[in-house]
Design an enzyme around this catalytic site. Sequence first.
Site: not given
Ligand SMILES: O=C(O)[C@@H]1C=C(O)[C@@H](O)[C@H](O)C1
Length: 138
Positions: A23, A78, A85, A98, A100
């Site tokens: 991240y 996920h 909704d 996201h 990642s």
């Molecule tokens: O890549 C990201 O920003 C997402 C961030 C999260 O906290 C994960 O639970 C996801 O699966 C991915």
Amino acid sequence: MKKILILNGPNLNLLGKREPGVYGNQSFEDYFETLKAVFPDVELHYFQSNHEGGLIDKIHEVGFSFDGIVINAGGYTHTSIALADALSSVTTPAVEVHISNIHARESFRHHSYLTSRCKGIIAGLGLRGYELAVRYFV
Ligand SMILES: O=C(O)[C@@H]1C=C(O)[C@@H](O)[C@H](O)C1
């Protein structure tokens, strides 16, 4: 002036400290200052919650008045039909982000309940994905 909400879900308050190999090493608060400078003519709002209901309440709060929602729901991406909704319940369009590339990670991250409720999805481009998502709305 366009009003855009950036909505971050659980554990994203730890950006900069949380798994920097995945991240990055920049906090979202720092990045948000940069983002505001990129878009001086946009009213950018930022909200982060580790609670599903807090995210839903924020979508309800802005979802009939703002021009766009940029949502990274973290792990709720996920799992949360309720968040999906909420996005369907309001008129403000959303773009999913996201940091990642969720499709290159564990299989449980490959499905998003939110993507079908969004204009599009940006994944794997790091924090730059937020800038690209805001650009969609301005
Ligand atoms: O890549 C990201 O920003 C997402 C961030 C999260 O906290 C994960 O639970 C996801 O699966 C991915």
